[in-house]
Design an enzyme around this catalytic site. Sequence first.
Site, PDB file in Angstrom:
ATOM      1  N   HIS A  88       0.822  -1.209   0.000  1.00  0.00           N
ATOM      2  CA  HIS A  88       0.000   0.000   0.000  1.00  0.00           C
ATOM      3  C   HIS A  88       0.858   1.263   0.000  1.00  0.00           C
ATOM      4  O   HIS A  88       0.464   2.287  -0.563  1.00  0.00           O
ATOM      5  CB  HIS A  88      -0.938   0.003   1.219  1.00  0.00           C
ATOM      6  CG  HIS A  88      -2.131  -0.870   1.043  1.00  0.00           C
ATOM      7  ND1 HIS A  88      -3.420  -0.386   1.031  1.00  0.00           N
ATOM      8  CD2 HIS A  88      -2.245  -2.208   0.853  1.00  0.00           C
ATOM      9  CE1 HIS A  88      -4.268  -1.381   0.848  1.00  0.00           C
ATOM     10  NE2 HIS A  88      -3.578  -2.498   0.746  1.00  0.00           N
ATOM     11  N   ASP A  89       2.030   1.194   0.612  1.00  0.00           N
ATOM     12  CA  ASP A  89       2.921   2.349   0.606  1.00  0.00           C
ATOM     13  C   ASP A  89       3.645   2.467  -0.729  1.00  0.00           C
ATOM     14  O   ASP A  89       3.651   3.533  -1.355  1.00  0.00           O
ATOM     15  CB  ASP A  89       3.934   2.228   1.745  1.00  0.00           C
ATOM     16  CG  ASP A  89       4.824   3.463   1.866  1.00  0.00           C
ATOM     17  OD1 ASP A  89       4.271   4.590   1.880  1.00  0.00           O
ATOM     18  OD2 ASP A  89       6.050   3.315   1.936  1.00  0.00           O
ATOM     19  N   GLY A 107       6.648   6.288  -4.115  1.00  0.00           N
ATOM     20  CA  GLY A 107       6.875   4.856  -3.978  1.00  0.00           C
ATOM     21  C   GLY A 107       7.031   4.433  -2.531  1.00  0.00           C
ATOM     22  O   GLY A 107       6.246   4.830  -1.666  1.00  0.00           O
ATOM     23  N   ASP A 109       8.210   5.228   0.235  1.00  0.00           N
ATOM     24  CA  ASP A 109       8.763   6.390   0.934  1.00  0.00           C
ATOM     25  C   ASP A 109       8.131   6.654   2.299  1.00  0.00           C
ATOM     26  O   ASP A 109       8.434   7.656   2.940  1.00  0.00           O
ATOM     27  CB  ASP A 109       8.605   7.642   0.068  1.00  0.00           C
ATOM     28  CG  ASP A 109       7.152   7.964  -0.253  1.00  0.00           C
ATOM     29  OD1 ASP A 109       6.257   7.160   0.110  1.00  0.00           O
ATOM     30  OD2 ASP A 109       6.903   9.010  -0.880  1.00  0.00           O
ATOM     31  N   SER A 111       5.030   7.382   2.871  1.00  0.00           N
ATOM     32  CA  SER A 111       4.029   8.453   2.822  1.00  0.00           C
ATOM     33  C   SER A 111       2.714   8.058   3.481  1.00  0.00           C
ATOM     34  O   SER A 111       2.018   8.915   4.034  1.00  0.00           O
ATOM     35  CB  SER A 111       3.777   8.887   1.378  1.00  0.00           C
ATOM     36  OG  SER A 111       3.207   7.851   0.607  1.00  0.00           O
ATOM     37  N   HIS A 216      -0.804 -13.549  -0.588  1.00  0.00           N
ATOM     38  CA  HIS A 216      -2.187 -13.851  -0.210  1.00  0.00           C
ATOM     39  C   HIS A 216      -2.344 -15.241   0.386  1.00  0.00           C
ATOM     40  O   HIS A 216      -3.409 -15.582   0.895  1.00  0.00           O
ATOM     41  CB  HIS A 216      -3.108 -13.665  -1.414  1.00  0.00           C
ATOM     42  CG  HIS A 216      -3.424 -12.236  -1.686  1.00  0.00           C
ATOM     43  ND1 HIS A 216      -4.404 -11.836  -2.552  1.00  0.00           N
ATOM     44  CD2 HIS A 216      -2.892 -11.102  -1.179  1.00  0.00           C
ATOM     45  CE1 HIS A 216      -4.461 -10.515  -2.581  1.00  0.00           C
ATOM     46  NE2 HIS A 216      -3.537 -10.047  -1.755  1.00  0.00           N
ATOM     47  N   ASP A 234      -6.986 -18.605   1.692  1.00  0.00           N
ATOM     48  CA  ASP A 234      -6.868 -20.037   1.425  1.00  0.00           C
ATOM     49  C   ASP A 234      -7.053 -20.786   2.732  1.00  0.00           C
ATOM     50  O   ASP A 234      -7.274 -20.173   3.790  1.00  0.00           O
ATOM     51  CB  ASP A 234      -5.551 -20.392   0.722  1.00  0.00           C
ATOM     52  CG  ASP A 234      -4.321 -20.376   1.623  1.00  0.00           C
ATOM     53  OD1 ASP A 234      -4.438 -20.038   2.825  1.00  0.00           O
ATOM     54  OD2 ASP A 234      -3.225 -20.684   1.127  1.00  0.00           O
ATOM     55  N   ASP A 241       2.335 -21.112   1.474  1.00  0.00           N
ATOM     56  CA  ASP A 241       2.374 -22.274   0.590  1.00  0.00           C
ATOM     57  C   ASP A 241       1.572 -21.998  -0.675  1.00  0.00           C
ATOM     58  O   ASP A 241       0.936 -20.950  -0.817  1.00  0.00           O
ATOM     59  CB  ASP A 241       1.883 -23.532   1.311  1.00  0.00           C
ATOM     60  CG  ASP A 241       0.442 -23.421   1.805  1.00  0.00           C
ATOM     61  OD1 ASP A 241      -0.328 -22.575   1.284  1.00  0.00           O
ATOM     62  OD2 ASP A 241       0.069 -24.172   2.720  1.00  0.00           O
TER      63      ASP A 241
END
Length: 377
Positions: A88-89, A107, A109, A111, A216, A234, A241
Amino acid sequence: MLLLKSFLYLTTFLTCVLALPSRSHSRHHVPSQYLSARGVDPISCSKGRKAPSPACCVWYEVLDHLQEDLFSGGQCLEEAHEVSLTFHDAIGYSQSLTLQGEWGGGGADGSIMHHLDVEGLFPPNEGMDNIVEAQRSIALRYHVSYADMIQFAGAVGASNCRGAPRLEFLAGRPNSSFPSPEGLLPDVAGSAESILARMADAGFTPNDLVDLLASHSIAAQDDIDKSIPGSPFDSTPYDFDARFFAETLLEGNTWPGDGPHDGEEQSPLAGEFRLHSDYVIARHPETACRWQSFITDQNAMMDRFKEAMSKLAIVGQNRNSLYDCSPIIPIPAPPLAQVVTLPAGKTNEDIQAACSATPFPTLSSDPGAYISGWRFC
């Protein structure tokens, strides 16, 4: 978390007894032979631990704090899945905006931590405030930059999960930033084409996206269906895995909570949540074969995820200005199993294979009946 905490109960299964046991981080002492083999003269830090540079020693203190207070003694629980915040950052970066002379974001950083009052209002960042504030307090205590804090916590959180690779950690990002432009986080309800285009604008290939989505396998959703927060993607959420890649291709037939919701697809299993974004990327011609390949190659999944995370961690940064503190990251426990099986009651006939170049592998099924009710606790 998409890699996204936004990518991230039903009844608690056996009160979460399947969680990994607490692991003392004293076992992650870095032997001086390891550093010597890398051509580095080891530096002594607290508790007799070694580091490649004096500037890395503070990260042992941060590690101790994270493991004890945020990661429940080094366990692979929901709090350990800080890898979503790294995405997310860092994904708040646009090459096209920059080329147009506009602010395209910094990017990786920090923020999102510097400007939570702005970026926290972006819809994909809903629910991230608790993670951000918890990490911010640690960064302030040890005088490390927000950007470094986010990347370090993600690497440590992943290391607590059995089967994960040991991620690289580079430190030295400046502690200053401007808010990211809105609209740069991929939409979990969007088309595969829109998601791939957004990732390409940030410098990532379709293969990179699939590699990043390995996260994920140890992630959950909280805010898409708020009736079942903590529902994983999962059936083995405490293990890094390849079951995630197989189970995402199973035909869906149930809404695990009070769905359908925007960004959700039908799940094949009670207690398991399926993101729309995962569903479409698993079946898209540009990504389906890479997706399928990991089902029979845990080692490749681990290696590609490590490489993609290293790329994510330096978006908008100059790698040559950073210094390597990777030996501070704990060594993850090895995978429980190298061979993927399908959940009990599911067979290859339930798979919606999408890779036209390679036949889908024949997978065996777990014995007995599937037990629903997974939850991160």
